[in-house]
Write a protein that holds these residues in place. Structure first.
Motif, PDB file in Angstrom:
ATOM      1  N   ASN A   1      -5.577   9.081   3.230  1.00 57.46           N
ATOM      2  CA  ASN A   1      -5.859   9.653   4.562  1.00 57.46           C
ATOM      3  C   ASN A   1      -6.572  11.005   4.485  1.00 57.46           C
TER       4      ASN A   1
ATOM      5  N   GLU B   1      -7.969   4.018  -0.816  1.00 58.74           N
ATOM      6  CA  GLU B   1      -8.441   4.120   0.569  1.00 58.74           C
ATOM      7  C   GLU B   1      -8.618   5.583   0.979  1.00 58.74           C
TER       8      GLU B   1
ATOM      9  N   ASP C   1     -11.828   3.984   5.470  1.00 57.71           N
ATOM     10  CA  ASP C   1     -11.089   3.726   6.711  1.00 57.71           C
ATOM     11  C   ASP C   1     -11.649   4.686   7.760  1.00 57.71           C
ATOM     12  N   GLU C   2     -11.118   5.923   7.810  1.00 59.51           N
ATOM     13  CA  GLU C   2     -11.481   6.907   8.831  1.00 59.51           C
ATOM     14  C   GLU C   2     -12.999   7.072   9.009  1.00 59.51           C
TER      15      GLU C   2
ATOM     16  N   LYS D   1       0.860  -1.181   0.000  1.00 60.65           N
ATOM     17  CA  LYS D   1       0.000   0.000   0.000  1.00 60.65           C
ATOM     18  C   LYS D   1       0.893   1.226   0.000  1.00 60.65           C
TER      19      LYS D   1
ATOM     20  N   ASN E   1     -12.061  -1.109   5.179  1.00 63.17           N
ATOM     21  CA  ASN E   1     -10.904  -1.364   6.042  1.00 63.17           C
ATOM     22  C   ASN E   1     -11.442  -1.390   7.475  1.00 63.17           C
TER      23      ASN E   1
ATOM     24  N   ASP F   1      -3.514   4.850  -0.281  1.00 58.18           N
ATOM     25  CA  ASP F   1      -4.253   5.402   0.867  1.00 58.18           C
ATOM     26  C   ASP F   1      -3.955   6.895   0.976  1.00 58.18           C
TER      27      ASP F   1
END
Ligand code: OSB
Ligand code: MG
Length: 373
Positions: free
Chosen positions: A190, A213, A238-239, A161, A260, A188
């Protein structure tokens, strides 16, 4: 069962290399560790909080305060018949899910050790080994990136990743894809992009990625649903998924093709398993994310990842990818087939290296329940 004593520790455990995302850089684990004790049996849990509120709202300091002022006293006052009861104990707590998760893990570990059951068996996991990959942070330049990825591939990781951000997205991804045409690759962000970047993000479709992601805001679901209609590659949240309800909203809106699951992000293993079950029913695959955990949190993640719908490799690398020395005497080692072996010892299976843990402990406090009678 009543928890009689809780020990809390904050640690500072340096990483083998700094870890950089689109929004922050971390040099060491500042996790909160929770040790619970009842009837002479001990369980350990980890809240893998960071130093600042960059991934979610929690920090090492907020977790430390929450744990002492609220979470430990609430647990000490509760009667538990099963680990799932911890979710009910903390149902009134708003947010602060990573802080709660450390206590929840510790109770699972304690019950497992008390009954002789492994965490995998308690959770209903099936696999004896789980597929894993490695999360590669933003690098200073492309040559360094190729060297770092090359070292992980040589070490046996079959899935990589890449952390991306504006100015470090298409080029690094293209280069890694061209260098390793068959590597299982994903990215990813974020939470660094907005819907204005949709056309730009769609260019990632050219690189045969498993998923993209969390491209958009940490608390967004609706814009991700819009983006998933523009981008072919599955969006992975994710978050944004902090509870089973958030997972349900995302699934109903078709905001993502993959989830995730990090048990710490959603308040513990019970909520994580609920999300796993909902995603399975919706036909959406999940994988186990990571928060650069020590051997304590890593054991919980590995056990969770043995559940059937964890069909994509997890961000659960071997201990040596994170730490020169872990705080357990049985660190996770990468198998030749890019897997980690799921422990089958009672509880999480993590054996704490108390001497070394003492060396990396920054603060420690012990809380006790009110004496009976
Ligand atoms: O977004 O998945 C993330 C680490 C810290 C905080 C957030 C993330 C990560 C990782 C590393 O990507 C995963 C790991 O190897 O533990
Ligand atoms: Mg992530």
């Amino acid at each position: 069962m009543k928890i009689e004593q809780i020990e809390l520790r904050r640690i500072a455990l340096p990483y083998v290399a700094p870890f950089e995302t689109s929004g922050w850089r971390e040099l060491a684990s500042h996790a909160l560790l929770v040790r619970v004790e009842a009837d002479g049996i001990v369980g350990w849990g980890e809240s893998p909080v960071g130093i600042g509120p960059w991934y979610n709202e929690e920090t090492s300091s907020t977790a430390w305060v929450m744990a002492q002022e609220h979470l430990a006293p609430m647990l000490l006052a509760s009667e538990l018949t099963q680990p799932e009861d911890v979710s009910a104990v903390y149902a009134r707590v708003r947010g602060n899910r990573m802080a709660c998760a450390g206590f929840e893990f510790a109770v699972w570990d304690l019950f497992g050790r008390a009954t002789g059951q492994s965490l995998r068996a308690m959770l209903g996991g099936q696999r004896e080994r789980v597929e894993v990959g490695v999360s590669v942070g933003v690098q200073p330049d492309l040559d360094t990136l190729l060297r770092v990825v090359g070292d992980y591939v040589a070490a046996g990781y079959q899935r990589v990743k890449l952390k991306i951000k504006p100015g470090w997205d298409l080029e690094p991804t293209r280069l890694v894809r061209e260098t390793w045409p068959d590597l299982r690759l994903q990215v990813d962000a974020n939470s660094i992009y907005t819907l204005d970047h949709a056309a730009h993000l769609a260019k990632l479709d050219a690189y045969d990625l498993l998923l993209i992601e969390q491209p958009l805001a940490h608390d967004d679901i609706v814009d991700h649903a819009k983006l998933q209609r523009i981008v072919q590659t599955p969006i992975c949240l994710d978050e944004s998924i902090v509870s089973p309800d958030h997972a349900r909203w995302a699934l109903e809106l078709r905001a993502c093709g993959v989830i995730n699951i990090k048990p710490s992000r959603v308040g513990g293993l019970h909520a994580a398993r609920q999300i796993h079950d909902m995603a399975a029913a919706a036909g959406v695959p999940v994988w186990c994310g990571g928060m650069l955990e020590t051997g304590i949190g890593r054991a919980a993640n590995v056990a969770l990842a043995s559940l059937p719908n964890f069909t994509l490799p997890g961000d659960i690398s071997a201990s040596a990818r994170y730490f020169a020395r872990d705080i357990v005497t049985n660190p996770f080692v990468l198998n030749a087939d890019s897997t980690l072996t799921v422990p089958d010892a009672p509880g999480s299976g993590a054996d704490i290296d108390v001497d070394f843990l003492d060396q990396v402990t920054v603060e420690k406090v012990i809380l006790r329940g009110r004496l009976a009678g």
